[in-house]
Design an enzyme around this catalytic site. Structure first.
Site, PDB file in Angstrom:
ATOM      1  N   ASP A  27       1.100  -1.131  -0.126  1.00  0.00           N
ATOM      2  CA  ASP A  27      -0.146   0.118  -0.194  1.00  0.00           C
ATOM      3  C   ASP A  27       1.042   1.079   0.170  1.00  0.00           C
ATOM      4  OD1 ASP A  27      -1.924   1.977   0.680  1.00  0.00           O
ATOM      5  OD2 ASP A  27      -2.459   0.908   1.807  1.00  0.00           O
ATOM      6  N   ALA A  69      -5.109  14.993 -17.843  1.00  0.00           N
ATOM      7  CA  ALA A  69      -5.405  16.166 -19.048  1.00  0.00           C
ATOM      8  C   ALA A  69      -6.742  16.850 -17.667  1.00  0.00           C
ATOM      9  CB  ALA A  69      -5.573  15.735 -20.168  1.00  0.00           C
ATOM     10  N   TYR A 114     -10.079  15.191  -8.010  1.00  0.00           N
ATOM     11  CA  TYR A 114      -8.405  14.322  -8.834  1.00  0.00           C
ATOM     12  C   TYR A 114      -7.798  15.185  -9.924  1.00  0.00           C
ATOM     13  CZ  TYR A 114      -6.963  11.020 -12.476  1.00  0.00           C
ATOM     14  OH  TYR A 114      -6.055  10.437 -13.229  1.00  0.00           O
ATOM     15  N   LYS A 151      -3.748  15.700  -9.036  1.00  0.00           N
ATOM     16  CA  LYS A 151      -2.491  16.051 -10.222  1.00  0.00           C
ATOM     17  C   LYS A 151      -2.106  17.146  -9.784  1.00  0.00           C
ATOM     18  CE  LYS A 151      -3.414  10.889 -11.088  1.00  0.00           C
ATOM     19  NZ  LYS A 151      -2.507  10.953 -11.271  1.00  0.00           N
TER      20      LYS A 151
HETATM   21  N1  LIG Z   1      -5.827   5.758 -18.218  1.00  0.00           N
HETATM   22  C1  LIG Z   1      -6.446   6.995 -18.352  1.00  0.00           C
HETATM   23  O1  LIG Z   1      -6.784   6.940 -19.384  1.00  0.00           O
HETATM   24  C2  LIG Z   1      -5.665   8.070 -18.128  1.00  0.00           C
HETATM   25  C3  LIG Z   1      -5.837   9.364 -18.290  1.00  0.00           C
HETATM   26  C4  LIG Z   1      -4.783  10.387 -17.531  1.00  0.00           C
HETATM   27  C5  LIG Z   1      -3.844   9.778 -16.217  1.00  0.00           C
HETATM   28  N2  LIG Z   1      -3.989   8.342 -16.259  1.00  0.00           N
HETATM   29  C6  LIG Z   1      -3.452   8.382 -14.737  1.00  0.00           C
HETATM   30  O2  LIG Z   1      -2.241   6.729 -14.981  1.00  0.00           O
HETATM   31  C7  LIG Z   1      -1.641   6.153 -14.478  1.00  0.00           C
HETATM   32  C8  LIG Z   1      -2.562   4.676 -14.184  1.00  0.00           C
HETATM   33  O3  LIG Z   1      -3.544   4.252 -15.337  1.00  0.00           O
HETATM   34  P1  LIG Z   1      -4.546   3.638 -14.935  1.00  0.00           P
HETATM   35  O4  LIG Z   1      -5.344   3.541 -16.241  1.00  0.00           O
HETATM   36  O5  LIG Z   1      -3.023   2.405 -15.702  1.00  0.00           O
HETATM   37  O6  LIG Z   1      -5.117   3.305 -13.735  1.00  0.00           O
HETATM   38  P2  LIG Z   1      -5.384   1.572 -12.801  1.00  0.00           P
HETATM   39  O7  LIG Z   1      -6.599   2.414 -12.457  1.00  0.00           O
HETATM   40  O8  LIG Z   1      -6.069   1.032 -14.028  1.00  0.00           O
HETATM   41  O9  LIG Z   1      -3.955   1.753 -12.317  1.00  0.00           O
HETATM   42  C9  LIG Z   1      -3.686   2.749 -10.857  1.00  0.00           C
HETATM   43  C10 LIG Z   1      -3.551   1.281 -10.203  1.00  0.00           C
HETATM   44  O10 LIG Z   1      -3.043   1.895  -8.900  1.00  0.00           O
HETATM   45  C11 LIG Z   1      -3.064   0.661  -7.514  1.00  0.00           C
HETATM   46  N3  LIG Z   1      -2.894   1.100  -7.020  1.00  0.00           N
HETATM   47  C12 LIG Z   1      -3.860   1.927  -6.174  1.00  0.00           C
HETATM   48  N4  LIG Z   1      -3.615   2.783  -4.764  1.00  0.00           N
HETATM   49  C13 LIG Z   1      -2.680   2.346  -4.274  1.00  0.00           C
HETATM   50  C14 LIG Z   1      -2.011   1.965  -3.444  1.00  0.00           C
HETATM   51  N5  LIG Z   1      -2.510   3.113  -1.946  1.00  0.00           N
HETATM   52  N6  LIG Z   1      -1.070   2.039  -3.109  1.00  0.00           N
HETATM   53  C15 LIG Z   1      -0.139   0.658  -4.414  1.00  0.00           C
HETATM   54  N7  LIG Z   1      -1.303   0.814  -5.676  1.00  0.00           N
HETATM   55  C16 LIG Z   1      -2.250   1.345  -5.240  1.00  0.00           C
HETATM   56  C17 LIG Z   1      -4.449   0.359  -8.133  1.00  0.00           C
HETATM   57  O11 LIG Z   1      -4.364  -0.343  -7.342  1.00  0.00           O
HETATM   58  C18 LIG Z   1      -4.044  -0.144  -9.701  1.00  0.00           C
HETATM   59  O12 LIG Z   1      -3.598  -1.171 -10.253  1.00  0.00           O
HETATM   60  C19 LIG Z   1      -2.607   6.758 -12.781  1.00  0.00           C
HETATM   61  O13 LIG Z   1      -2.239   7.579 -12.041  1.00  0.00           O
HETATM   62  C20 LIG Z   1      -3.498   7.990 -13.402  1.00  0.00           C
HETATM   63  O14 LIG Z   1      -4.484   8.572 -12.872  1.00  0.00           O
HETATM   64  C21 LIG Z   1      -4.255   7.483 -16.198  1.00  0.00           C
END
Ligand SMILES: NC(=O)c1ccc[n+]([C@@H]2O[C@H](COP(=O)([O-])OP(=O)(O)OC[C@H]3O[C@@H](n4cnc5c(N)ncnc54)[C@H](O)[C@@H]3O)[C@@H](O)[C@H]2O)c1
Length: 330
Positions: free
Chosen positions: A53, A119, A149, A153
């Protein structure tokens, strides 16, 4: 050179992190993944996977030990329904993860730290029309990001700058614009629009109705996950430490996105618009001028191409569960 580098990917049990781990491994890096959970749909290619975590400082310290590079992708996040419902939890969880990860990284001598921003940091007043002017990096200020969010960020971007200023930690900041592809969350409430639409289309029989959030005229641009991973590695290897957009500038309405998925599925479905559901900003697109300048590259996969694999994968998952789906519907 790459084979000697040791890389931590946080969020390695999630969508982008899982794809990034696979790509880094194929390039010869030694990779540690860290996440609350293992990837749901496929085993991780990481050399070592730490279930932990990252809101806890000691877990961050363990995760970064002996690492050269850190891709910090772990975050509490989801689609528009999720991020508009849980403002306090998302903000608290992600502030803790990012603050502890930065501190642990600088203490253990990490060479480069990449933060995944969004974004959603862009000023909402610049996204009021569907025919939006693409967002340049400087459009995040004066600050007016999405509640919860977006604010956390934007603040974590600032925190990266402060760690660079005070401790000379080499930071990279990427602002993703809607990433989609196979092996992403497609149900349960955390899924984003392309995955949700693929799932709804896969579950519907031709001639059925599907529910669309809002009037469907809101606009977005979408990036295929392979392009996202390519951009991440290029940014990490670059000297650019200011925030950088990573997305496509192929703008579509949600209605057009639905039509594309229906055409891939070979189904004719009637869209029913639910105006009571959250739909986020009215329009958002990425200005890729700086991306091209800095990386000498930009995403190349068109939405039409990327949706084919995405739909195929989500359809296969829906079909695996088909008996349960049918039973529930009865
Ligand atoms: N997917 C998108 O379109 C998008 C857009 C903008 C930003 N992002 C950013 O990109 C990153 C990855 O996004 P994603 O789409 O793979 O999301 P996702 O939710 O699939 O992956 C995020 C991972 O973080 C893990 N996580 C959350 N809290 C945690 C904690 N306390 N300790 C350890 N792990 C933890 C979750 O279990 C999850 O597996 C994130 O930071 C997200 O904010 C994604």
């Amino acid at each position: 050179m790459a084979s000697k580098q040791r890389v931590l990917v946080t969020g390695a049990g999630g969508f982008i992190g899982h794809h990034l781990v696979s790509r880094l491994k194929s390039e010869g890096y030694w990779v540690r993944g860290a996440d609350l959970k293992y990837p749901e749909y496929q085993a991780s290619a990481a050399d070592e996977f730490q279930v932990c975590d990252l809101r806890e400082e000691k877990d961050c310290q363990l995760a970064v030990r002996d690492m050269d590079l850190v891709y910090n992708l772990a975050a509490d996040m989801g689609g528009i329904g999720y991020i508009t419902a849980y403002l306090a939890d998302i903000s608290r969880n992600n502030i803790l993860i990012n603050a502890h990860m930065l501190e642990a990284s600088r203490r253990s001598g990490v060479k480069r730290f990449l933060f995944s921003s969004s974004a959603c940091v862009y000023a909402q007043s610049k996204q009021l029309t569907a025919d939006v002017t693409p967002l340049k990096e400087e459009d995040a200020y004066p600050a007016e990001p999405e509640p919860g969010y977006g604010w956390e960020k934007l603040y974590a971007e600032e925190l990266c700058k402060y760690f660079r200023h005070d401790y000379k930690l080499e930071t990279r900041i990427v602002r993703f614009h809607n990433v989609y592809g196979p092996l992403g969350t497609y149900d349960g409430g955390k899924e984003k629009s392309p995955a949700a639409i693929c799932r709804k289309v896969a579950q519907a029989d031709s001639g059925n109705e599907i529910e669309i959030w809002g009037d469907g005229e809101q606009t977005r641009s979408y990036m295929y996950v392979d392009d996202c991973v390519e951009g991440l590695i290029r940014l990490m290897n670059s000297d650019h430490h200011e925030p950088l957009n990573l997305g496509t500038d192929q703008l579509v309405t949600i209605n057009e996105l639905v039509d594309m998925v229906c055409s891939i599925a070979g189904k004719r479905l009637k869209k029913v618009h639910n105006l009571n559901k959250p739909q986020g900003v009215r329009g958002r697109n990425s200005d890729n001028t700086r991306l091209r300048q800095v990386l000498g590259w930009e995403p190349t996969t068109t939405l039409e191409q990327g949706l084919v694999d995405t739909y195929k994968w989500i359809e296969s998952k829906v079909l695996e569960r088909e008996p349960a789906v049918k039973e529930n519907a009865a």
